[in-house]
Design a protein around this motif. Structure first.
Motif, PDB file in Angstrom:
ATOM      1  N   VAL A 167      65.153  64.242   4.211  1.00 11.00           N
ATOM      2  CA  VAL A 167      65.469  62.932   3.831  1.00 11.00           C
ATOM      3  C   VAL A 167      64.774  62.391   2.553  1.00 11.00           C
ATOM      4  O   VAL A 167      65.325  61.940   1.875  1.00 11.00           O
ATOM      5  N   HIS A 168      63.582  62.866   2.296  1.00  8.28           N
ATOM      6  CA  HIS A 168      62.980  62.665   1.015  1.00  8.28           C
ATOM      7  C   HIS A 168      63.697  63.206  -0.234  1.00  8.28           C
ATOM      8  O   HIS A 168      63.711  62.686  -1.284  1.00  8.28           O
ATOM      9  N   ARG A 169      64.074  64.627   0.171  1.00 11.94           N
ATOM     10  CA  ARG A 169      64.955  65.241  -1.132  1.00 11.94           C
ATOM     11  C   ARG A 169      66.240  64.460  -1.363  1.00 11.94           C
ATOM     12  O   ARG A 169      66.568  64.233  -2.623  1.00 11.94           O
ATOM     13  N   GLU A 204      51.455  47.592  -9.092  1.00 13.32           N
ATOM     14  CA  GLU A 204      50.174  47.438  -8.982  1.00 13.32           C
ATOM     15  C   GLU A 204      49.370  48.600  -9.854  1.00 13.32           C
ATOM     16  O   GLU A 204      48.215  48.594 -10.053  1.00 13.32           O
ATOM     17  N   THR A 205      49.877  49.787  -9.762  1.00 12.21           N
ATOM     18  CA  THR A 205      49.483  50.777 -10.409  1.00 12.21           C
ATOM     19  C   THR A 205      49.054  50.676 -12.002  1.00 12.21           C
ATOM     20  O   THR A 205      48.134  50.845 -12.576  1.00 12.21           O
ATOM     21  N   SER A 206      50.076  49.990 -12.524  1.00 10.06           N
ATOM     22  CA  SER A 206      50.228  50.027 -13.967  1.00 10.06           C
ATOM     23  C   SER A 206      49.135  49.048 -14.370  1.00 10.06           C
ATOM     24  O   SER A 206      48.459  49.046 -15.375  1.00 10.06           O
ATOM     25  N   TRP A 215      42.483  58.711  -4.238  1.00  8.27           N
ATOM     26  CA  TRP A 215      42.408  60.146  -3.533  1.00  8.27           C
ATOM     27  C   TRP A 215      43.805  59.866  -2.660  1.00  8.27           C
ATOM     28  O   TRP A 215      44.522  59.079  -2.647  1.00  8.27           O
ATOM     29  N   THR A 216      44.218  61.050  -2.437  1.00  7.75           N
ATOM     30  CA  THR A 216      45.340  61.138  -1.396  1.00  7.75           C
ATOM     31  C   THR A 216      44.948  62.193  -0.245  1.00  7.75           C
ATOM     32  O   THR A 216      44.144  62.882  -0.297  1.00  7.75           O
ATOM     33  N   MET A 217      45.771  61.799   0.818  1.00  7.75           N
ATOM     34  CA  MET A 217      45.545  62.526   2.015  1.00  7.75           C
ATOM     35  C   MET A 217      46.910  63.616   2.339  1.00  7.75           C
ATOM     36  O   MET A 217      48.220  63.134   2.306  1.00  7.75           O
ATOM     37  N   ARG A 218      46.545  64.700   2.900  1.00  2.00           N
ATOM     38  CA  ARG A 218      47.645  65.646   3.614  1.00  2.00           C
ATOM     39  C   ARG A 218      47.443  65.998   4.786  1.00  2.00           C
ATOM     40  O   ARG A 218      46.211  66.083   5.264  1.00  2.00           O
ATOM     41  N   VAL A 219      48.537  66.448   5.831  1.00  2.00           N
ATOM     42  CA  VAL A 219      48.130  67.026   7.022  1.00  2.00           C
ATOM     43  C   VAL A 219      48.854  68.177   7.297  1.00  2.00           C
ATOM     44  O   VAL A 219      49.915  68.482   6.631  1.00  2.00           O
ATOM     45  N   ASN A 277      56.409  68.412  -5.982  1.00  2.00           N
ATOM     46  CA  ASN A 277      57.555  67.493  -5.874  1.00  2.00           C
ATOM     47  C   ASN A 277      57.307  66.122  -5.132  1.00  2.00           C
ATOM     48  O   ASN A 277      58.207  65.278  -5.026  1.00  2.00           O
ATOM     49  N   ARG A 278      55.836  66.027  -4.752  1.00  2.51           N
ATOM     50  CA  ARG A 278      55.637  64.688  -4.552  1.00  2.51           C
ATOM     51  C   ARG A 278      54.619  63.836  -5.273  1.00  2.51           C
ATOM     52  O   ARG A 278      53.976  62.989  -5.150  1.00  2.51           O
ATOM     53  N   GLY A 279      54.896  64.328  -6.661  1.00  2.00           N
ATOM     54  CA  GLY A 279      54.073  63.685  -7.835  1.00  2.00           C
ATOM     55  C   GLY A 279      54.798  62.419  -8.083  1.00  2.00           C
ATOM     56  O   GLY A 279      55.802  61.996  -7.634  1.00  2.00           O
ATOM     57  N   CYS A 280      53.962  61.592  -9.044  1.00  2.00           N
ATOM     58  CA  CYS A 280      54.751  60.396  -9.272  1.00  2.00           C
ATOM     59  C   CYS A 280      56.018  60.400 -10.006  1.00  2.00           C
ATOM     60  O   CYS A 280      56.084  60.847 -11.034  1.00  2.00           O
ATOM     61  N   ILE A 281      57.050  59.658  -9.485  1.00  3.92           N
ATOM     62  CA  ILE A 281      58.313  59.555 -10.049  1.00  3.92           C
ATOM     63  C   ILE A 281      58.384  58.839 -11.358  1.00  3.92           C
ATOM     64  O   ILE A 281      59.090  58.960 -12.194  1.00  3.92           O
TER      65      ILE A 281
HETATM   66  C1  HEM Z   1      49.361  54.293 -13.954  1.00  3.38           C
HETATM   67  C2  HEM Z   1      50.508  54.080 -13.189  1.00  3.38           C
HETATM   68  C3  HEM Z   1      50.729  54.754 -11.899  1.00  3.38           C
HETATM   69  C4  HEM Z   1      50.100  55.685 -11.109  1.00  3.38           C
HETATM   70  C5  HEM Z   1      48.514  56.140 -11.515  1.00  3.38           C
HETATM   71  C6  HEM Z   1      50.694  56.387 -10.193  1.00  3.38           C
HETATM   72  C7  HEM Z   1      50.341  57.425  -9.245  1.00  3.38           C
HETATM   73  C8  HEM Z   1      50.999  57.906  -8.202  1.00  3.38           C
HETATM   74  C9  HEM Z   1      50.368  58.997  -7.261  1.00  3.38           C
HETATM   75  C10 HEM Z   1      49.231  59.442  -7.368  1.00  3.38           C
HETATM   76  C11 HEM Z   1      51.549  59.207  -6.515  1.00  3.38           C
HETATM   77  C12 HEM Z   1      51.493  60.139  -5.319  1.00  3.38           C
HETATM   78  C13 HEM Z   1      51.027  59.534  -4.192  1.00  3.38           C
HETATM   79  C14 HEM Z   1      50.823  60.330  -2.755  1.00  3.38           C
HETATM   80  O1  HEM Z   1      51.688  61.334  -2.707  1.00  3.38           O
HETATM   81  O2  HEM Z   1      49.755  60.191  -2.100  1.00  3.38           O
HETATM   82  C15 HEM Z   1      52.840  58.544  -6.998  1.00  3.38           C
HETATM   83  C16 HEM Z   1      53.935  58.476  -6.384  1.00  3.38           C
HETATM   84  C17 HEM Z   1      54.903  57.687  -6.469  1.00  3.38           C
HETATM   85  N1  HEM Z   1      55.036  56.627  -7.813  1.00  3.38           N
HETATM   86 FE1  HEM Z   1      53.727  56.231  -9.097  1.00  3.38          FE
HETATM   87  N2  HEM Z   1      51.888  55.968 -10.283  1.00  3.38           N
HETATM   88  C18 HEM Z   1      51.956  55.011 -11.211  1.00  3.38           C
HETATM   89  C19 HEM Z   1      53.092  54.212 -11.537  1.00  3.38           C
HETATM   90  C20 HEM Z   1      54.375  54.210 -11.134  1.00  3.38           C
HETATM   91  C21 HEM Z   1      55.645  53.583 -11.540  1.00  3.38           C
HETATM   92  C22 HEM Z   1      55.537  52.550 -12.836  1.00  3.38           C
HETATM   93  C23 HEM Z   1      56.560  53.797 -10.583  1.00  3.38           C
HETATM   94  C24 HEM Z   1      57.973  53.264 -10.679  1.00  3.38           C
HETATM   95  C25 HEM Z   1      58.341  52.836 -11.753  1.00  3.38           C
HETATM   96  C26 HEM Z   1      55.897  54.652  -9.649  1.00  3.38           C
HETATM   97  C27 HEM Z   1      56.844  55.254  -8.521  1.00  3.38           C
HETATM   98  C28 HEM Z   1      56.328  56.146  -7.766  1.00  3.38           C
HETATM   99  C29 HEM Z   1      56.983  56.607  -6.557  1.00  3.38           C
HETATM  100  C30 HEM Z   1      58.441  56.106  -6.049  1.00  3.38           C
HETATM  101  C31 HEM Z   1      56.159  57.546  -5.785  1.00  3.38           C
HETATM  102  C32 HEM Z   1      56.546  58.459  -4.513  1.00  3.38           C
HETATM  103  C33 HEM Z   1      57.041  59.887  -4.943  1.00  3.38           C
HETATM  104  C34 HEM Z   1      57.159  60.503  -3.813  1.00  3.38           C
HETATM  105  O3  HEM Z   1      56.643  60.428  -2.720  1.00  3.38           O
HETATM  106  O4  HEM Z   1      58.115  61.437  -3.914  1.00  3.38           O
HETATM  107  N3  HEM Z   1      54.823  54.977 -10.200  1.00  3.38           N
HETATM  108  N4  HEM Z   1      52.338  57.583  -7.985  1.00  3.38           N
END
Ligand code: HEM
Length: 557
Positions: A139-141, A336-338, A392-396, A478-482
């Motif tokens: 589903v995620h892919r 909120e991240t940015s 931090w992040t968590m996995r099982v 492949n679960r890194g930030c998109i």
């Molecule tokens: C400084 C800004 C950002 C940081 C530090 C950040 C960091 C992260 C991290 C650490 C994850 C992995 C979370 C996990 O697996 O526990 C993640 C996933 C994700 N991020 Fe970011 N993020 C940032 C900005 C953004 C932006 C601007 C977007 C969208 C435009 C975004 C969209 C996503 C999405 C959709 C995922 C889920 C990916 C997946 O599970 O396949 N992020 N991010």
């Protein structure tokens, strides 16, 4: 006769109630016993680790305050890079800063998934249970494909980033000219600005949060994140007994925020469907005309999602709830991240100005003389290393495994281990921030904000296989930030505009600490229970603001 019937009914009712209570209790008890059994026999019991101050909460309370106390650096010094701390009901949880182990875990995303309680937390915060953040496996892919255009199209968003950054700069100039003795909460303003950006960039939607015209949604989001999660017995029980999540009491504020998310999401979908249908209908009638205005050549995320919702093949189709979840995920993950990264960067630069390094001066100076803006790039890397928004992040573990390590480690029984043995259901914590600031990787100045380190980063940092710049801030695999390219382009443009024209300082007496609710946000230590904020003094720089109309693009580095 009728009284016998009533008594009979009463007995039947009581019996049914009793049976329901016994069934629920045995279900709950069975879950709990299975958990305790698994934890007791987990191979992680062999690992060394800190003593647990509480049977119920284990080390979790300390963990939530980790960045303010330096806890993980002490544990690293005492137990090495691989050890187990205690979670709920004394369950051992693996914590590893070993880069080989981390790479193994992150590159096997089907074998190491997000734990249910993490997915549930993210879903409850607004991402929904069918979001790319919360789904796993096939589903995620399928879902993640729809985000690929976002990664390719960042460059065309430069004007959006530039306009919002300039608007924010002007708002701050206006506020500071009214009263320079009053600090400005830069976190709140940056949250508004980045919400506006994500609305326009992802969906062509104007929240107008910065101008204050319709900031109800911005406030709702702000509240969701600001309500720093307190560790409570209820949270523990919900974590391990999923049935209890169904009886969760929602606050009015959260319900309102979620309602808002759904309404705005549906509105966006319907508007875009109308546009797409309109364009298709006109194309049928008139092939000759150019409709590029209505349908941009590079589709934004919303168009991609809505088209997939309208697709005729089930394999390519996203359901409407799925599209809604992706919209709110994009908003939540993206703004909120940015804004957190930008807030921490301004704080770090304000502190630098006050304390020890001439970074701010050098940054402006270099920005004037360098077309490549190399120093700005270093500042961004250093901020994301030093203040990772996701701490931090968590996995099982989904199956038993042996995780390879770079550094063999001693266990409680005095044996040297070259792999970490892990059992199905074991929980793993990846301490993103602690790895980014590890002394063994970055050297003795690891805990000092020093952008110049990026001129020649240490060889040991190259073993961090992060998505960006040998830091783990955006994770990897492949679960890194998109959205990391989006985030970098946005952060650089905002910094470039704000630092060039404004000076930031911080009140020396104010001590800022971090609270965590997925994202690390600032709070004034003296007012620990107050809302998240970052009070900085802002002052325009006259000589430089004269040149503020220049339109350099910091992303040309
Ligand atoms: C400084 C800004 C950002 C940081 C530090 C950040 C960091 C992260 C991290 C650490 C994850 C992995 C979370 C996990 O697996 O526990 C993640 C996933 C994700 N991020 Fe970011 N993020 C940032 C900005 C953004 C932006 C601007 C977007 C969208 C435009 C975004 C969209 C996503 C999405 C959709 C995922 C889920 C990916 C997946 O599970 O396949 N992020 N991010």
């Amino acid at each position: 006769m009728s009284s016998t019937l009533v008594v009979g009914d009463l007995w039947t009712g009581l019996l049914a109630l009793g049976a329901a209570i016994v069934l629920t209790a045995s279900y709950v008890l069975a879950d709990l016993l299975a958990l305790l059994w698994r934890q007791y026999f987990s191979p992680l019991q062999r690992l060394r680790g800190p003593p647990s101050p509480s049977f119920l909460f284990g080390n979790l309370r300390e963990m939530y305050n980790q960045e303010n106390t330096g806890l993980l650096y002490d544990w690293d010094a005492t137990y090495g890079s691989t050890y187990a701390y205690k979670g709920f009901f004394g369950g051992p949880r693996l914590q590893t800063m070993d880069l080989t182990a981390v790479a193994h875990i992150l590159s096997h995303s089907d074998a190491y998934q997000k734990p249910n309680f993490v997915r549930d937390n993210l879903a409850a915060m607004g991402a929904g249970s069918e979001s790319v953040l919360t789904t796993e496996g096939e589903v995620h892919r399928r879902q993640v494909r729809f985000f690929f255009p976002l990664q390719r199209n960042v460059k065309r968003l430069t004007p959006v980033f530039r306009d919002k950054a300039s608007e924010l700069r002007d708002v701050w100039i206006g506020l500071s000219s009214k009263d320079q003795s009053k600090p400005i909460d830069v976190l709140m303003w940056l949250s508004r600005a980045t919400l506006d950006v994500i609305g326009i960039a992802g969906f062509g939607y104007r929240f107008n949060a910065l101008s204050g015209q319709s900031d109800e949604l911005a406030n709702a989001y702000h509240l969701i994140f600001a309500t720093a999660k307190k560790l409570q017995l209820r949270t523990i029980l919900e974590t391990w007994i999923p049935l209890l999540r169904k009886f969760r009491v929602h606050s009015e504020v959260m319900d309102k925020a979620h309602h808002h998310l759904i309404c705005i999401g549906l509105q966006l979908i319907n508007e875009r469907k109308t546009t797409i249908n309109h364009v298709s209908a006109r194309r049928c009638w008139d092939d000759e005309r150019d409709y590029s205005e209505l349908s941009p050549p590079e589709p934004d995320l919303l168009s991609v999602l809505v088209r997939s919702n309208m697709a005729s093949f089930a394999s390519q189709r996203l359901t409407t709830p799925e599209v809604l979840c992706q919209i709110s995920t994009f908003l939540i993950a993206g703004y909120e991240t940015s804004s957190s990264a930008l807030t921490w960067c301004l704080y770090a630069l304000a502190i630098c100005g006050r304390q020890f390094a001439p970074s701010l001066w050098i940054l402006r100076h270099w920005m004037k003389i360098l077309s490549k803006l190399e120093y700005l790039d270093w500042v961004v890397r250093e901020t994301l290393r030093f203040h990772a928004p996701v701490t931090w992040t968590m996995r099982v573990a989904m199956e038993d495994d042996e995780i390879p390590v770079q550094q063999p480690f001693w266990d409680k029984h005095g044996e040297l281990n070259r792999t970490i043995k892990i059992a199905k259901h074991d929980i793993i914590t990846i301490p993103i921030q602690a790895i980014n600031k590890s002394y063994s990787i970055w050297g003795q100045d690891a805990h000092i904000f020093r952008p110049e380190r990026w001129k020649n980063p240490p060889e040991s940092s190259k073993a961090i296989q992060g998505l960006y710049s040998n830091i783990l801030t955006f994770l990897s695999g492949n679960r890194g930030c998109i959205g990391y390219r989006f985030a970098l382009a946005e952060i650089k443009m905002f910094l470039f505009t704000l630092i060039r024209d404004l000076e930031f300082t911080v009140e020396p007496a104010v001590i800022i600490e971090k609270t965590f609710n997925v994202v690390a946000r600032p709070v004034e230590k003296s007012r620990y229970n107050s809302v998240n904020k970052m009070p900085l003094f802002i002052r325009p720089i006259p000589s430089i603001s004269a040149s503020s109309s220049r339109t350099n693009d910091p992303n040309e580095t």
